[in-house]
Design an enzyme around this catalytic site. Structure first.
Site, short mmCIF file in Angstrom:
data_model
loop_
_atom_site.label_atom_id
_atom_site.label_comp_id
_atom_site.label_asym_id
_atom_site.label_seq_id
_atom_site.Cartn_x
_atom_site.Cartn_y
_atom_site.Cartn_z
N CYS A 40 37.98 29.10 50.50
CA CYS A 40 37.55 30.32 49.79
C CYS A 40 38.72 31.05 49.16
CB CYS A 40 36.81 31.25 50.73
SG CYS A 40 37.90 32.18 51.79
N ASP A 42 41.03 32.75 50.70
CA ASP A 42 41.60 33.76 51.57
C ASP A 42 42.49 33.07 52.59
OD1 ASP A 42 40.18 35.61 50.25
OD2 ASP A 42 38.73 36.00 51.83
N CYS A 69 43.68 37.97 48.20
CA CYS A 69 43.55 39.10 47.30
C CYS A 69 44.82 39.97 47.30
CB CYS A 69 42.36 39.94 47.74
SG CYS A 69 42.67 40.68 49.34
N CYS A 113 42.12 41.52 55.67
CA CYS A 113 43.33 40.95 55.05
C CYS A 113 44.53 41.18 55.96
CB CYS A 113 43.57 41.58 53.68
SG CYS A 113 42.08 41.72 52.68
FE1 FES Z 1 40.04 37.99 52.03
FE2 FES Z 1 41.69 39.88 51.11
S1 FES Z 1 42.19 38.04 52.07
S2 FES Z 1 39.55 39.76 50.84
#
Ligand code: FES
Length: 172
Positions: A40, A42, A69, A113
């Protein structure tokens, strides 16, 4: 025109997103730990170079690669700054909340995060000592909240992608 509402990131998050510190792999790392789901996006990969001193093991260098992100990049960046020069024992005590506070806070939807970054750190420290066959007194046997959350997120993603794959197969 986009209908998306921009997230209320602190100036520090935006600054580190644009100009992350300690970004990139460490060639001579003693610890390389990944947390998250590459599927994904992340994901964080954390590198630590450990120095053995008389009074403990110190983090001599730390760096990261992020495939997440803005908050993921900023949390990983500030965490490396927080832990460089610290004993592993002291770095271990840093929580996801400490990292978030250092950034001036995160929007609640972005807490994970920070949990991902600190989870990678704790999993890395744990596996470092496991490899050495050492169980320091300060290292708890039970998983921390960050480690549990990382494992949970990875399982969730796995389940999600498995169900997507079966949906795809059924459509074919
Ligand atoms: Fe998943 Fe920031 S790492 S939304």
């Amino acid at each position: 025109m986009s209908s998306r509402i921009p997230l209320p990131y602190s100036p520090k998050v935006l600054e580190l997103f644009r100009n992350p510190r300690n970004l990139g792999p460490l060639e001579d790392a003693d610890v390389v730990e990944m947390a998250g789901s590459p599927a994904c996006g992340d994901m964080i990969k954390l590198y630590l170079k450990i120095a053995h001193m008389e009074d403990g093991d110190y983090i001599e260098k730390a760096s990261f690669e992020s495939y997440g992100c803005a908050a993921n990049i900023a949390t990983a960046s500030i965490m490396t700054e927080l832990i460089i020069g610290k004993r592993l024992e002291d770095a271990w005590r840093i929580s996801w909340k400490d990292v978030s506070n250092e950034l001036g806070g995160l929007p609640p939807i972005k807490y994970h995060c920070s949990i991902l970054a600190v989870g990678a750190l704790k999993m890395g420290i744990r596996s470092y000592y496991r490899r050495l066959g050492i169980q320091p007194g300060w290292l708890p046997k039970d998983l921390t909240i960050e480690e549990k959350q990382v494992i949970e997120e990875e399982k969730l993603m796995e389940r999600y992608y498995r169900s997507m794959a079966s949906l795809d197969a059924n459509q074919g």
